[in-house]
Design a protein around this motif. Structure first.
Motif, mmCIF file in Angstrom:
data_model
loop_
_atom_site.group_PDB
_atom_site.id
_atom_site.type_symbol
_atom_site.label_atom_id
_atom_site.label_comp_id
_atom_site.label_asym_id
_atom_site.label_seq_id
_atom_site.Cartn_x
_atom_site.Cartn_y
_atom_site.Cartn_z
ATOM 1 N N UNK A 18 -20.759 -33.305 1.816
ATOM 2 C CA UNK A 18 -21.630 -33.046 0.660
ATOM 3 C C UNK A 18 -20.780 -32.625 -0.537
ATOM 4 N N UNK A 19 -19.767 -31.796 -0.274
ATOM 5 C CA UNK A 19 -18.869 -31.383 -1.347
ATOM 6 C C UNK A 19 -18.105 -32.554 -1.947
ATOM 7 N N UNK A 20 -17.752 -33.521 -1.088
ATOM 8 C CA UNK A 20 -17.038 -34.701 -1.602
ATOM 9 C C UNK A 20 -17.888 -35.450 -2.614
ATOM 10 N N UNK A 21 -19.202 -35.453 -2.386
ATOM 11 C CA UNK A 21 -20.082 -36.122 -3.334
ATOM 12 C C UNK A 21 -20.101 -35.453 -4.696
ATOM 13 N N UNK A 22 -19.743 -34.162 -4.752
ATOM 14 C CA UNK A 22 -19.737 -33.439 -6.030
ATOM 15 C C UNK A 22 -18.642 -33.944 -6.963
ATOM 16 N N UNK A 23 -17.637 -34.602 -6.405
ATOM 17 C CA UNK A 23 -16.582 -35.164 -7.255
ATOM 18 C C UNK A 23 -17.153 -36.144 -8.276
ATOM 19 N N UNK A 24 -18.217 -36.820 -7.890
ATOM 20 C CA UNK A 24 -18.772 -37.858 -8.775
ATOM 21 C C UNK A 24 -19.525 -37.278 -9.972
ATOM 22 N N UNK A 25 -19.783 -35.968 -9.965
ATOM 23 C CA UNK A 25 -20.506 -35.389 -11.102
ATOM 24 C C UNK A 25 -19.663 -34.393 -11.907
ATOM 25 N N UNK A 26 -18.356 -34.348 -11.638
ATOM 26 C CA UNK A 26 -17.491 -33.507 -12.462
ATOM 27 C C UNK A 26 -17.440 -34.050 -13.884
ATOM 28 N N UNK A 27 -17.399 -33.137 -14.847
ATOM 29 C CA UNK A 27 -17.351 -33.550 -16.241
ATOM 30 C C UNK A 27 -16.318 -32.704 -16.983
ATOM 31 N N UNK A 28 -16.052 -33.064 -18.208
ATOM 32 C CA UNK A 28 -15.028 -32.388 -19.003
ATOM 33 C C UNK A 28 -15.271 -30.879 -19.037
ATOM 34 N N UNK A 29 -14.173 -30.129 -18.915
ATOM 35 C CA UNK A 29 -14.154 -28.664 -18.950
ATOM 36 C C UNK A 29 -14.610 -28.014 -17.644
ATOM 37 N N UNK A 30 -15.013 -28.809 -16.663
ATOM 38 C CA UNK A 30 -15.351 -28.229 -15.364
ATOM 39 C C UNK A 30 -14.090 -27.671 -14.707
ATOM 40 N N UNK A 31 -14.291 -26.676 -13.827
ATOM 41 C CA UNK A 31 -13.165 -26.027 -13.151
ATOM 42 C C UNK A 31 -13.166 -26.378 -11.671
ATOM 43 N N UNK A 32 -11.996 -26.745 -11.164
ATOM 44 C CA UNK A 32 -11.824 -27.105 -9.757
ATOM 45 C C UNK A 32 -10.738 -26.208 -9.165
ATOM 46 N N UNK A 33 -11.024 -25.623 -8.010
ATOM 47 C CA UNK A 33 -10.037 -24.829 -7.278
ATOM 48 C C UNK A 33 -9.456 -25.690 -6.166
ATOM 49 N N UNK A 34 -8.128 -25.829 -6.141
ATOM 50 C CA UNK A 34 -7.436 -26.510 -5.049
ATOM 51 C C UNK A 34 -6.791 -25.427 -4.193
ATOM 52 N N UNK A 35 -7.278 -25.300 -2.959
ATOM 53 C CA UNK A 35 -6.869 -24.198 -2.085
ATOM 54 C C UNK A 35 -6.031 -24.713 -0.924
ATOM 55 N N UNK A 36 -4.892 -24.082 -0.713
ATOM 56 C CA UNK A 36 -4.025 -24.407 0.417
ATOM 57 C C UNK A 36 -4.014 -23.223 1.377
ATOM 58 N N UNK A 37 -4.028 -23.496 2.662
ATOM 59 C CA UNK A 37 -4.051 -22.415 3.652
ATOM 60 C C UNK A 37 -2.666 -21.821 3.870
ATOM 61 N N UNK A 38 -1.631 -22.629 3.692
ATOM 62 C CA UNK A 38 -0.278 -22.139 3.945
ATOM 63 C C UNK A 38 0.470 -21.995 2.617
ATOM 64 N N UNK A 39 1.622 -21.357 2.674
ATOM 65 C CA UNK A 39 2.486 -21.253 1.510
ATOM 66 C C UNK A 39 3.731 -22.089 1.749
ATOM 67 N N UNK A 40 4.119 -22.858 0.767
ATOM 68 C CA UNK A 40 5.325 -23.669 0.872
ATOM 69 C C UNK A 40 5.855 -23.931 -0.530
ATOM 70 N N UNK A 41 7.090 -24.329 -0.597
ATOM 71 C CA UNK A 41 7.665 -24.694 -1.890
ATOM 72 C C UNK A 41 7.224 -26.106 -2.240
ATOM 73 N N UNK A 42 6.404 -26.269 -3.281
ATOM 74 C CA UNK A 42 5.908 -27.604 -3.610
ATOM 75 C C UNK A 42 7.036 -28.539 -4.043
ATOM 76 N N UNK A 43 6.937 -29.782 -3.589
ATOM 77 C CA UNK A 43 7.917 -30.793 -3.983
ATOM 78 C C UNK A 43 7.559 -31.339 -5.364
ATOM 79 N N UNK A 44 8.381 -32.210 -5.872
ATOM 80 C CA UNK A 44 8.149 -32.765 -7.211
ATOM 81 C C UNK A 44 6.920 -33.661 -7.247
ATOM 82 N N UNK A 45 6.453 -34.121 -6.083
ATOM 83 C CA UNK A 45 5.251 -34.950 -6.026
ATOM 84 C C UNK A 45 4.294 -34.369 -4.986
#
Length: 419
Positions: free
Chosen positions: A289-316
């Motif tokens: 159901x949450x995946x369906x919410x991607x289709x209604x995002x609009x300008x200025x909306x806020x999205x949280x990207x949450x990771x469970x672990x900690x790691x050094x992010x790569x360049x990509x």
């Protein structure tokens, strides 16, 4: 016990006011001096974890927490961290002193009821103070699971026996009967089922090994008597051309899902490792159901990207770079992206329009469900990397097809998002 990932262990939290004997109880249960004990209140200042083999449940992990009634400036931070940790447990032991019940016990009970975490009330120090019948009756009204003990070790065997019986009664089915990760997707009537795992070896791949979801998927397939072939995406098309019989299931890393769908015949069932984990660790329908919410995002909306672990992010990095880039392409460049990692999952979620969580391979099921419940209570849709990436690449219906109920939930969410 030592080789099982923490995320797959039953997590039992020991909590209560300072100096109720939480650390002493842990030491009595484990039969070791796991935690430092003292008559001085506040001896335990941070969460102490201890693994133990507890038959017949198997390996479990205990969390000995700081007292929740420490009102000093530093103590308030300890209490905040304790309450955050208590969201990840599967069963709560609330330690009491005989005939004493305060607003701090009320707060714990309210917290565990809110997140539907089973509670066991343990009245300690019965060798010093015999609890009254009215106090015990009050406790039983709150939880039918009530134990009495002396954490100094009096009648340890009797207490351990009662304790095990109580835990077995409360233990979630997932720990007594582990659900398959993918085994039910493999045709049981087929003599030699074949599973293909497409594993990219790029900057995000750990040196010399595979990541945990890939390893667990391979093991689960083997447990269900399937043959497993692991290929890089550069070899996948050639490998398929050499087969006389098509695979029963193809699984890929989410970031190459478009490639997999493009080159996999429609009659072959396929999905991603992250989508498999959405069912294994969480509620796949809520995430769909949450995946369906991607289709209604609009300008200025806020999205949280949450990771469970900690790691050094790569360049990509998948969460820090690729998903934001794909969101900008799919939804427009004006979506505000916020990141969090490890235990720094925000307490205030209501200002986000969507949460995109990683697969949660380092979390246990209870903690993933707890995070999802927090999002639900805040009225914020939540999905995970695999589903979000499938939506952003226009292939979600294909990767969700092995899970009809989740696919139906996703389609319904899409329809609701249409003007």
């Amino acid at each position: 016990m030592h080789n099982t990932p923490n995320s797959l262990l039953l997590r039992i939290g020991i909590c209560g006011r300072t100096n109720t004997g939480k650390s002493s109880l842990l030491n009595m249960i484990t039969g070791q001096n796991t935690s430092i004990t003292s008559a001085i209140p506040g001896t335990t200042t941070d969460v102490v974890t201890k693994r133990m083999e507890l038959s017949p449940i198997g390996p479990v992990v205990f969390l000995d927490t700081a007292g929740i009634d420490d009102l000093s400036q530093l103590g308030k931070e300890r209490v905040r961290r304790t309450m955050k940790k208590l969201g990840s447990i599967d069963i709560a032991l609330i330690l009491l002193e005989g005939n004493v019940w305060t607003e701090f016990e009320d707060a714990l009970v309210a917290h565990f009821r809110q997140y539907r975490i089973p509670m066991v009330l343990v009245v300690n120090k019965v060798d010093l103070c015999t609890p009254s019948s009215s106090f015990l009756a009050q406790c039983k009204e709150i939880s039918s699971h009530l134990l009495c003990c002396s954490a100094k070790g009096h009648d340890r065997e009797g207490f351990i026996s009662e304790f095990k019986h109580t835990l077995i009664a409360l233990c979630p089915d997932a720990f007594l009967h582990s659900p398959p990760l993918l085994g039910d997707l493999i045709p049981s009537q087929q003599e030699h089922p074949l599973v293909v795992c497409i594993v990219p070896i790029d900057l995000g791949a750990p040196k010399g090994r595979l990541i945990l979801p890939q390893v667990q998927a391979i093991r689960d397939a083997l447990d269900y008597n399937a043959s497993v072939v692991v290929v890089k995406e550069s070899n996948y098309v050639h490998f398929l051309s050499t087969l006389k019989i098509l695979p029963d299931l193809v699984i890929c890393d989410s970031q190459i899902v478009g490639f997999m769908i493009q080159h996999t015949p429609k009659e072959i069932m396929c999905t991603t490792f992250s989508i498999l984990f959405s069912r294994f660790k969480g509620d796949i329908e809520q995430l769909a159901i949450g995946a369906g919410a991607l289709t209604r995002l609009k300008a200025k909306d806020s999205v949280l990207i949450a990771e469970a672990c900690t790691h050094h992010p790569s360049s990509d990095d998948i969460g820090r770079v690729k998903i934001p880039r794909w969101i900008a392409t799919y939804c427009g460049p004006d979506i505000a992206i916020t990141h969090c990692a490890g235990s720094d999952y925000p307490e205030a979620l209501s200002h986000y329009q969507l949460i995109i969580h990683c697969g949660g391979c380092t979390l246990n099921r209870r903690e993933m469900l707890w995070r999802m419940e927090q999002a639900k209570q805040a009225g914020v849709p939540i999905t995970n990397y695999g589903m979000a990436i499938s939506v952003l690449h226009g292939v979600a219906e294909r990767t969700l097809s092995p899970f009809p109920h989740a696919l139906s939930a996703y389609k319904q969410a899409q329809e609701e998002s249409c003007p």
